[in-house]
Design a protein around this motif. Structure first.
Motif, mmCIF file in Angstrom:
data_model
loop_
_atom_site.group_PDB
_atom_site.id
_atom_site.type_symbol
_atom_site.label_atom_id
_atom_site.label_comp_id
_atom_site.label_asym_id
_atom_site.label_seq_id
_atom_site.Cartn_x
_atom_site.Cartn_y
_atom_site.Cartn_z
ATOM 1 N N ALA A 106 -9.149 1.595 11.788
ATOM 2 C CA ALA A 106 -8.490 0.517 11.054
ATOM 3 C C ALA A 106 -8.056 -0.630 11.943
ATOM 4 O O ALA A 106 -7.404 -0.424 12.960
ATOM 5 N N LYS A 110 -15.342 0.683 11.682
ATOM 6 C CA LYS A 110 -14.652 -0.270 12.561
ATOM 7 C C LYS A 110 -14.460 -1.556 11.769
ATOM 8 O O LYS A 110 -15.021 -1.696 10.670
ATOM 9 N N HIS A 111 -13.644 -2.454 12.304
ATOM 10 C CA HIS A 111 -13.299 -3.684 11.566
ATOM 11 C C HIS A 111 -14.580 -4.452 11.199
ATOM 12 O O HIS A 111 -15.269 -4.973 12.084
ATOM 13 N N LYS A 168 -3.257 1.130 4.369
ATOM 14 C CA LYS A 168 -3.991 1.758 3.257
ATOM 15 C C LYS A 168 -4.260 3.229 3.589
ATOM 16 O O LYS A 168 -4.189 4.092 2.721
ATOM 17 N N ILE A 169 -4.569 3.486 4.864
ATOM 18 C CA ILE A 169 -4.782 4.884 5.268
ATOM 19 C C ILE A 169 -3.456 5.649 5.202
ATOM 20 O O ILE A 169 -3.409 6.789 4.733
ATOM 21 N N ASP A 180 0.860 -1.192 0.000
ATOM 22 C CA ASP A 180 0.000 0.000 0.000
ATOM 23 C C ASP A 180 0.896 1.242 0.000
ATOM 24 O O ASP A 180 0.755 2.133 -0.845
ATOM 25 N N GLY A 216 -3.467 -4.649 6.606
ATOM 26 C CA GLY A 216 -4.898 -4.318 6.690
ATOM 27 C C GLY A 216 -5.173 -2.882 6.288
ATOM 28 O O GLY A 216 -4.523 -2.338 5.399
ATOM 29 N N MET A 217 -6.131 -2.238 6.963
ATOM 30 C CA MET A 217 -6.513 -0.862 6.600
ATOM 31 C C MET A 217 -5.498 0.185 7.066
ATOM 32 O O MET A 217 -5.418 1.269 6.518
ATOM 33 N N GLN A 218 -4.753 -0.153 8.096
ATOM 34 C CA GLN A 218 -3.771 0.790 8.644
ATOM 35 C C GLN A 218 -2.834 1.300 7.531
ATOM 36 O O GLN A 218 -2.671 2.504 7.356
ATOM 37 N N LEU A 231 -13.186 1.590 3.354
ATOM 38 C CA LEU A 231 -12.876 1.726 4.779
ATOM 39 C C LEU A 231 -14.177 1.772 5.572
ATOM 40 O O LEU A 231 -15.093 2.524 5.229
ATOM 41 N N TYR A 253 -7.452 6.690 11.684
ATOM 42 C CA TYR A 253 -6.579 5.547 11.963
ATOM 43 C C TYR A 253 -7.197 4.603 12.999
ATOM 44 O O TYR A 253 -7.007 3.391 12.950
#
Ligand SMILES: Nc1ncnc2c1ncn2[C@@H]1O[C@H](COP(=O)(O)OP(=O)(O)O)[C@@H](O)[C@H]1O
Ligand SMILES: N[C@@H](CCC(=O)OP(=O)(O)O)C(=O)O
Length: 371
Positions: free
Chosen positions: A202, A177-178, A217-218, A150, A213-215, A174, A199
């Motif tokens: 994520a 929450k998870h 990607k942000i 990412d 994960g999303m962390q 996104l 943040y």
């Protein structure tokens, strides 16, 4: 959400799409390949950042896969074997050429390598080739890692001056929450400001194959929008997501920079980078740069002032007798001592001094901001 009309995108596809069950599969890659082909037919440029080398390596070297992924050299061997399989398998999905670039954080930090990577990518795009990028997992240690694709994709988007970063994953954006842990999680359409509250939404990776994960990607979106590059996160499993992108729409989560991209880039060049020297140019170069949007070539340079390195920002000044006029600021592809030697020269003469492989562009038009 309506996007601006994008012309050059970096598309990142995660292991969750390339190897959904932990092994390389065409299940989602066929749709991704169709999107790339259609985007190119619309005269758009795509640079693909593809994960999946380690996952592909498991198929190629099943014995090593069992024990090897627990230690570094084992994982690196899996990535080496898998990368070859990965690139071959992408190549079979296209009727145009593909090329592979394996990068590390060190390549992005070293000015000369950064400029080289940028020039190689430009050449590949000009040659109508699809660049496919991954991290060079087989040789890196933790200190030299970008660590996840990412962030690597965001670096590449900035390096090649893309106007869109597309992060394709197994989730359609996104969530607050998870979504795997909270069934009431809600998807966010658009993020205006990336702060701690974003943040905090994520969670970690969704599959064993995924990293970050999303962390991450942000983080990637934050890095990209600072450079004025709109970022979208969406489901690479869904054809609708790709269809919409071909119509400049986003069905996932979009992160839109404030102001337009040129303004952000201009701001970055003008305010974040200090000029390290001056390049004085003649009237012909002044007209070519100002009126025709051309790149600066050595033949139009009359003098160099100050000492600077390859990739440094420099002021470009037209000197007309006693008078001088600041034309703008740009990133120099040569250091000042080489420029002293090649200023005023034409292509053949430059090759004799700087080498046949040297570029003859001193400041590419994409790296020049006119004042
Ligand atoms: N707030 C969130 N919104 C959406 N997905 C999240 C969130 N927090 C964690 N995730 C997880 O992140 C996953 C995507 O990241 P990852 O598994 O690393 O995939 P990729 O291989 O595409 O990079 C999702 O499938 C989801 O399980
Ligand atoms: N470079 C690694 C992938 C790293 C990575 O960021 O993975 P992912 O989170 O699935 O995009 C590989 O090719 O296996």
């Amino acid at each position: 959400m309506q996007l601006h009309h994008w012309r050059r995108a970096v598309l990142k596809v995660g292991s969750s799409l390339v190897a959904p069950e932990g092994v390389l599969s065409t299940r989602y890659r066929l749709g991704i390949a169709r999107f790339i082909a259609e985007a190119r037919l619309q005269q758009r440029e795509i640079i693909l950042v593809s994960s999946g080398a380690v996952a592909a390596g498991r198929t190629v070297l099943p014995t090593l896969a069992e024990h090897g992924r627990k230690y570094l050299s084992g994982k690196q061997a899996l990535a080496a074997a898998g990368q070859a399989r990965l690139i071959m398998s992408w190549a079979t999905l296209f009727d145009f050429p593909v090329a592979q670039l394996l990068l590390t954080a060190a390549d992005l930090q070293d000015r000369q390598r950064y400029v080289n990577a940028k020039n190689t990518l430009r050449e590949l795009l000009n040659a109508d080739c699809l660049p496919i990028i991954n991290e060079n997992d087989s040789i890196i240690t933790d200190e030299l890692k970008v660590g996840d694709n990412d962030n690597l994709a965001a670096h590449v988007a900035s390096l090649i001056d893309a106007d869109l970063l597309i992060i394709g994953s197994d989730i359609d954006g996104l969530y607050d929450k998870h979504p795997g842990k909270f069934p009431d999680a809600k998807r966010i359409d658009c993020v205006d400001v990336i702060d701690a509250s974003i943040y905090a939404m994520a969670g970690g990776a969704g599959t064993v194959a995924g990293t970050g994960g999303m962390q991450t990607k942000i983080q990637a979106a934050e890095r990209a929008i600072k450079r004025g590059i709109t970022t979208v996160i969406g489901s690479g499993q869904k054809t609708e997501f790709f269809h919409a992108l071909l119509e400049d729409r986003c069905l996932g989560t979009s992160f839109v920079p404030k102001g337009d991209r040129q303004t952000a880039r201009k701001h970055w060049l003008q305010h974040n980078l200090k000029s390290q020297g001056k390049i004085l140019i003649d009237a012909g170069a002044f007209t070519a740069l100002r009126e025709r949007g051309a790149s600066l070539l050595p033949s139009g340079i009359t003098a160099i002032e100050g000492e600077f390195e390859t990739g440094d920002a420099v002021d470009v000044i037209w000197q007309n007798g006693e008078q001088s006029q600041l034309l703008g600021k740009g990133l120099s592809q040569f250091d000042s001592s080489m420029l002293q030697q090649i200023k005023g020269l034409r292509r053949d003469a430059i090759a004799a001094i700087a080498g046949v492989n040297a570029s003859d562009v001193v400041i590419h038009r994409d790296d020049l901001v006119l004042t």
